[in-house]
Design a protein around this motif. Structure first.
Motif, PDB file in Angstrom:
ATOM      1  N   LEU A 502      21.961  57.740 -28.882  1.00  0.00           N
ATOM      2  CA  LEU A 502      21.190  57.804 -27.648  1.00  0.00           C
ATOM      3  C   LEU A 502      20.197  56.644 -27.631  1.00  0.00           C
ATOM      4  O   LEU A 502      19.609  56.299 -28.654  1.00  0.00           O
ATOM      5  CB  LEU A 502      20.447  59.132 -27.561  1.00  0.00           C
ATOM      6  CG  LEU A 502      21.309  60.404 -27.560  1.00  0.00           C
ATOM      7  CD1 LEU A 502      20.424  61.631 -27.718  1.00  0.00           C
ATOM      8  CD2 LEU A 502      22.133  60.492 -26.289  1.00  0.00           C
ATOM      9  N   HIS A 503      20.013  56.046 -26.461  1.00  0.00           N
ATOM     10  CA  HIS A 503      19.076  54.932 -26.388  1.00  0.00           C
ATOM     11  C   HIS A 503      18.570  54.787 -24.963  1.00  0.00           C
ATOM     12  O   HIS A 503      19.232  55.191 -24.001  1.00  0.00           O
ATOM     13  CB  HIS A 503      19.739  53.628 -26.831  1.00  0.00           C
ATOM     14  CG  HIS A 503      18.767  52.504 -27.023  1.00  0.00           C
ATOM     15  ND1 HIS A 503      17.743  52.556 -27.938  1.00  0.00           N
ATOM     16  CD2 HIS A 503      18.657  51.287 -26.423  1.00  0.00           C
ATOM     17  CE1 HIS A 503      17.051  51.438 -27.899  1.00  0.00           C
ATOM     18  NE2 HIS A 503      17.575  50.645 -26.984  1.00  0.00           N
ATOM     19  N   SER A 504      17.378  54.200 -24.831  1.00  0.00           N
ATOM     20  CA  SER A 504      16.803  53.934 -23.511  1.00  0.00           C
ATOM     21  C   SER A 504      15.659  52.953 -23.668  1.00  0.00           C
ATOM     22  O   SER A 504      15.236  52.617 -24.773  1.00  0.00           O
ATOM     23  CB  SER A 504      16.318  55.229 -22.852  1.00  0.00           C
ATOM     24  OG  SER A 504      15.425  55.921 -23.695  1.00  0.00           O
ATOM     25  N   SER A 505      15.148  52.529 -22.521  1.00  0.00           N
ATOM     26  CA  SER A 505      14.128  51.492 -22.500  1.00  0.00           C
ATOM     27  C   SER A 505      12.731  52.093 -22.566  1.00  0.00           C
ATOM     28  O   SER A 505      12.550  53.300 -22.694  1.00  0.00           O
ATOM     29  CB  SER A 505      14.270  50.670 -21.217  1.00  0.00           C
ATOM     30  OG  SER A 505      13.920  51.472 -20.102  1.00  0.00           O
ATOM     31  N   LYS A 506      11.736  51.219 -22.402  1.00  0.00           N
ATOM     32  CA  LYS A 506      10.338  51.644 -22.442  1.00  0.00           C
ATOM     33  C   LYS A 506       9.863  52.303 -21.154  1.00  0.00           C
ATOM     34  O   LYS A 506       8.726  52.728 -21.073  1.00  0.00           O
ATOM     35  CB  LYS A 506       9.434  50.446 -22.732  1.00  0.00           C
ATOM     36  CG  LYS A 506       9.137  50.223 -24.204  1.00  0.00           C
ATOM     37  CD  LYS A 506       8.078  49.156 -24.378  1.00  0.00           C
ATOM     38  CE  LYS A 506       7.652  49.063 -25.839  1.00  0.00           C
ATOM     39  NZ  LYS A 506       6.614  48.046 -26.064  1.00  0.00           N
ATOM     40  N   SER A 507      10.700  52.372 -20.163  1.00  0.00           N
ATOM     41  CA  SER A 507      10.315  52.953 -18.887  1.00  0.00           C
ATOM     42  C   SER A 507       9.742  54.353 -19.075  1.00  0.00           C
ATOM     43  O   SER A 507      10.236  55.153 -19.873  1.00  0.00           O
ATOM     44  CB  SER A 507      11.531  53.028 -17.955  1.00  0.00           C
ATOM     45  OG  SER A 507      11.256  53.827 -16.830  1.00  0.00           O
ATOM     46  N   LEU A 508       8.701  54.665 -18.300  1.00  0.00           N
ATOM     47  CA  LEU A 508       8.131  56.016 -18.320  1.00  0.00           C
ATOM     48  C   LEU A 508       9.148  57.071 -17.894  1.00  0.00           C
ATOM     49  O   LEU A 508       9.047  58.236 -18.260  1.00  0.00           O
ATOM     50  CB  LEU A 508       6.922  56.085 -17.371  1.00  0.00           C
ATOM     51  CG  LEU A 508       5.634  55.370 -17.800  1.00  0.00           C
ATOM     52  CD1 LEU A 508       4.635  55.414 -16.654  1.00  0.00           C
ATOM     53  CD2 LEU A 508       5.053  56.033 -19.044  1.00  0.00           C
ATOM     54  N   TRP A 509      10.147  56.645 -17.113  1.00  0.00           N
ATOM     55  CA  TRP A 509      11.049  57.598 -16.473  1.00  0.00           C
ATOM     56  C   TRP A 509      12.409  57.702 -17.167  1.00  0.00           C
ATOM     57  O   TRP A 509      13.242  58.487 -16.738  1.00  0.00           O
ATOM     58  CB  TRP A 509      11.264  57.186 -15.009  1.00  0.00           C
ATOM     59  CG  TRP A 509      10.012  56.649 -14.373  1.00  0.00           C
ATOM     60  CD1 TRP A 509       9.761  55.371 -13.979  1.00  0.00           C
ATOM     61  CD2 TRP A 509       8.818  57.387 -14.092  1.00  0.00           C
ATOM     62  NE1 TRP A 509       8.502  55.248 -13.467  1.00  0.00           N
ATOM     63  CE2 TRP A 509       7.880  56.477 -13.519  1.00  0.00           C
ATOM     64  CE3 TRP A 509       8.430  58.723 -14.272  1.00  0.00           C
ATOM     65  CZ2 TRP A 509       6.609  56.861 -13.124  1.00  0.00           C
ATOM     66  CZ3 TRP A 509       7.161  59.103 -13.878  1.00  0.00           C
ATOM     67  CH2 TRP A 509       6.264  58.180 -13.306  1.00  0.00           C
TER      68      TRP A 509
END
Length: 887
Positions: A502-509
């Protein structure tokens, strides 16, 4: 719910035991045998400049000659594989290249026709003709079957291979060629690859020389890949823990926040095996005089005041730890290790000049590993996530920094096998030969349906260049938009991918914690993450199969059906092991049937849907598959055995299962040899090396269709002089079969509990082996289930009713659709199929959903099998499949 519904249940309450450590395995240099690929996986005590190879060809397989200014050399490796070389100076390359490590094959039968201005080389499978000049289109050709290849200086493999990265990709990217082709030949040009000298350090080629390989396999894809691995070296065996769930996010976690997150996963019952910490582990806010904070090797003490303690706490939670490394900016004066590295390199620190990253300097690379990184590894960093994004150039033409980083990180990781169990690295693909350095990081994808749709194809075609262990940003990394449905479908693909991270960016959302989604999609994500760990016994066996049998976990459909045209037109569909066909959902819900659909092709045979075991399909055709959000099309062929870890409470890491449930698809004979790491025994003896698979504990599981007997064991443990049988709990689930009697005869005393559940039959066997037995003959458990059992015949009317009932739309339209299926008095099956197809005002998606189950099983009375008509949005008939998108 499904054949896999036990992923939700609680059961016997027993503590999980830690996983047994894997054994390190060394592969001696030498001529690879004809039956097994050389696996580049060396002993942990070897330095980073030592690795197995045997690059000089068998002299009996070489044809060479030429005159001043034009020299040639051909090496006939097999009757289907030839190396071609041309040199202006008479010199040829016998060193290891990044692609070719093992060129010493037994010489095959061939003959030559050698004239003053013409050379021919002929085997049973190709005919080479050459004019003895510099290679050219008109002077050098190879005929294979009915195809003729003419030299053009390029690689060729029209079935595709893979790409260096998916960075920034919204959807499809161009693929480098593999070594498989629809034509009778494929070509791999190796003229520009980096080399290794005998001392293990990098080297470059002499300009002007030509070096390449022709794969003349005429559609025998598996034979081509097998010889590819013989030449280049096989994929190594991965550590077991890599096959579990990885958590990763680009986010400035503090130690406290990260540990709380890991504990939250545990509280939610979602297991993890690897903790990935992106670049904020190190200092990123640095004085502007030093440049950007992208590269760093000093802990950010504001976030991680006690890194040793933090890493130990992760290990205590049974997690392996990797951290991000962007090495391009070298070691700068703000780094904790700056002076120490400078001392090792005799670098002047008085002006705080940076120590430049230099992959072409052996001295720098030694300091990079043995001064800069070794202390961080001793703190508890298990392996490195190499995030090189600066292209292929270095100060020496022909040396790609990514190749240098991947090769030496992998070999250096041998010093950490006591914790990581096997060598490993985590980095982007650098070119042919990269399969020897798992695991692949595919880069920063954008969040889109187009990205999801391309990813299964991208993963499958990578096997065409031997690259079997991609790790994608599951759910996408950045950009795009929030979609519960898209995330669920991506996680489902991840479960049936080589690695699930699983991975994602620094976005708050944008984050992938299951509880951050709405209730239903969040629960589905959790269920599938649990399922991933349940699948580890199967995945680990496939991991060993990939290393020793030249059979990557994921294979395009045409690998097993090379002469079937349909197999080449379902790019997102693939084999997941030998008998599971996966057709991922990569498009959104149609809004009518409350399902998403995908077009699939089923090879000949009969299949059951693992997530909907009431549905049985007859193969040898295209079919449109529809699934609600909590299901993905995973179809198991008759004669399939899948072992699952059904230990009641899943835990972090991937420990040896205390309970195994055998998923059995009856209808054909079946066999599965469960392979695991050896477990401890007082009867130790030297591990055999004649067949490396004997280094693993094996438990054969066999189903005899005619007699109806299921046999488990004996377990063979290489750490014991005897066969052993651990005190393990066993269950059997007959997928898609409910007709079995409740009383079963076994080789032991007593009967076992039989339960009918979710279109299947579950048999609770308990601990079938005696604990602590030391009988050299081993223990075998045998049970009689029933003669010639078959999958249940599909009740298509019930399935059609359920689909029509769930669909959103006019009630009058529901009546019209139902009457076509159920009213046998209103016409023949063919007439009613045509009536359904021509119904005005009824959505195509509902027609196709009903048609799927009506035509699924050719054994059902009144089935539409063989008469099915699929509907498109525009109302186009089935003859135009390739010209539109079905809904």
């Amino acid at each position: 719910m499904s054949a896999l519904s036990f992923i939700k249940r609680a059961g016997r309450s027993k503590p999980s035991s830690p996983a047994a450590p894997m054994l390190s395995r060394s592969t001696a240099a030498g001529t690879p045998s004809s039956s097994r690929s050389p696996v580049v996986d060396t002993d942990a005590t070897t330095d980073r400049y030592s690795f197995p190879s045997n690059p000089s060809a068998n002299p009996k397989a070489v044809v060479t000659g030429g005159t001043k200014g034009s020299y040639y050399r051909f090496t006939i490796l097999t009757s289907k594989l030839i190396r071609y070389e041309w040199s202006p100076d008479g010199g040829f390359e016998d060193r290891v290249s990044t692609f070719a490590l093992f060129r010493n094959f037994d010489a095959p039968a061939f003959r030559t026709v050698d004239k003053e201005d013409r050379l021919e080389i002929i085997t049973d499978h190709f005919h080479l003709q050459y004019d003895k000049k510099k290679f050219s289109t008109y002077g050098f050709s190879v005929k294979v079957a009915d195809d003729v290849w003419r030299y053009d200086g390029n690689s060729y493999g029209d079935l595709g291979g893979t790409a260096r990265t998916l960075d920034g990709a919204w959807g499809r990217v161009d693929l480098d060629p593999g070594v498989l082709s629809r034509r009778a030949y494929a070509v791999l040009d190796d003229s520009k690859s980096m080399l290794f000298d005998a001392d293990g350090w990098i080297a470059t080629r002499k300009p002007g020389r030509i070096d390449g390989y022709i794969f003349a396999y005429n559609g025998d894809h598996k034979a081509a890949i097998k010889d590819f691995y013989r030449l280049s070296g096989s994929q190594p065996v991965l550590p077991r823990w890599t096959l579990g769930n990885w958590w990763s996010r680009y986010h400035a976690y503090s130690a406290e926040e990260y540990l709380e997150l890991m504990d939250h996963f545990q509280k939610e019952g979602v297991p993890l095996s690897a903790a990935v910490i992106d670049m904020d582990w190190h200092k990123v806010r640095i004085p502007s005089k030093y440049g950007s904070g992208w590269t760093g090797y000093s802990w950010n003490r504001d976030l991680f005041p006690q890194p040793d303690k933090f890493l130990k706490q992760l290990h205590d939670r049974r997690l392996k730890v990797t951290v991000n490394d962007h090495p391009a900016d070298g070691i700068r004066a703000f780094e904790d290790q700056y002076k120490e590295v400078a001392k090792a390199l005799n670098h002047d620190t008085s002006r705080e000049e940076p120590i430049r990253f230099d992959c072409c300097s052996r001295k720098f690379m030694d300091a990079y590993f043995d001064v800069l990184k070794v202390g961080l590894e001793k703190q508890g960093i298990d392996f490195w996530w190499i995030d090189w994004q600066q292209g292929t150039r270095s100060r020496i033409p022909g040396v790609d920094p990514l190749w240098v980083l991947n090769h030496y990180h992998y070999l250096t990781s041998r010093r950490n096998v006591k914790t990581i169990e096997k060598p490993i690295t985590f980095s982007r693909y650098a070119g042919a030969g990269s399969h020897r350095y798992p695991i692949g990081f595919s880069g920063d994808t954008q969040i889109s349906w187009a990205g999801l749709q391309f990813q299964p194809e991208f993963t499958a075609t990578a096997s065409n260049i031997g690259y079997g262990w991609w790790s994608h940003d599951i759910g996408g990394h950045w950009g795009g938009w929030r979609s519960n449905e898209l995330t669920v479908r991506w996680v489902q693909l991840g479960v049936f991918s080589p690695i699930l991270r699983l991975h994602s960016s620094k976005s708050l959302w944008n984050s992938k914690e299951p509880w951050s989604f709405e209730s239903q999609p969040g629960q589905i994500i959790k269920d599938f993450l649990v399922l991933r760990h349940r699948l580890v016994p199967y995945l680990y066996t496939m991991n060993i199969r990939a290393a020793f049998d030249a059979e990557p976990l994921i294979q395009p459909m045409y690998w097993n059906h090379p002469h079937t045209e349909e197999a080449y037109h379902v790019p997102t569909q693939y084999y997941f092991g030998p008998n599971l066909v996966v057709a991922p959902i990569t498009s959104p819900d149609d809004g009518i049937t409350l399902t998403s659909s995908t077009r699939a092709w089923l090879p000949e045979g009969r299949y059951v849907s693992l997530f909907a075991p009431h549905i049985v399909y007859t193969g040898n055709r295209h079919i449109q598959l529809h699934r609600p959000l909590d299901q993905i099309p995973v179809l198991a062929k008759e004669g399939t055995i899948i072992p699952l870890d059904t230990t009641p409470t899943v835990s972090n890491g991937t420990p040896r299962p205390e309970e195994i449930t055998i998923l059995l698809v009856v209808g054909k004979d079946a066999h599965f040899n469960l392979l695991e790491e050896p477990h401890a025994s007082s009867h130790h003896y030297e591990i055999p090396h004649d067949d490396p698979r004997k280094n693993f504990t094996s438990t054969p599981i066999t189903w005899n269709q005619k007699s109806g007997r299921l046999t488990i064991g004996p377990e063979r443990n290489p750490h014991s002089q005897y066969h052993t049988s651990p005190n393990r709990y066993w269950k059997v689930r007959l997928i898609g079969h409910t007709a079995t009697e409740a009383s079963l005869k076994t080789s032991g005393a007593g009967h076992w509990k039989v339960t009918k559940v979710d279109g299947s039959t579950e048999i609770d066997l308990g601990s079938v082996f005696r604990s602590g037995a030391t009988d050299p003959a081993g223990q075998v458990f045998e049970m009689f289930v029933g003669h010639d059992l078959q999958l249940d015949v599909l009740d298509f009317r019930k399935q059609a009713f359920d689909r029509i009932h769930r669909a959103e739309g006019w009630y009058a339209d529901k009546d019209r659709v139902w009457n076509c299926v159920a009213d046998a008095n209103s016409g023949s099956v063919q007439e009613r199929v045509e009536r359904l197809y021509h119904l005005d005002g009824v959505y195509a998606s509902l027609k196709n959903s009903v048609m799927e189950v009506w035509a699924a099983d050719d054994r059902a009375e009144g089935t539409a099998f063989g008469r099915e008509i699929w509907t498109s949005v525009a109302g186009v008939g089935e003859e135009d499949w390739d010209d539109y998108v079905l809904v």
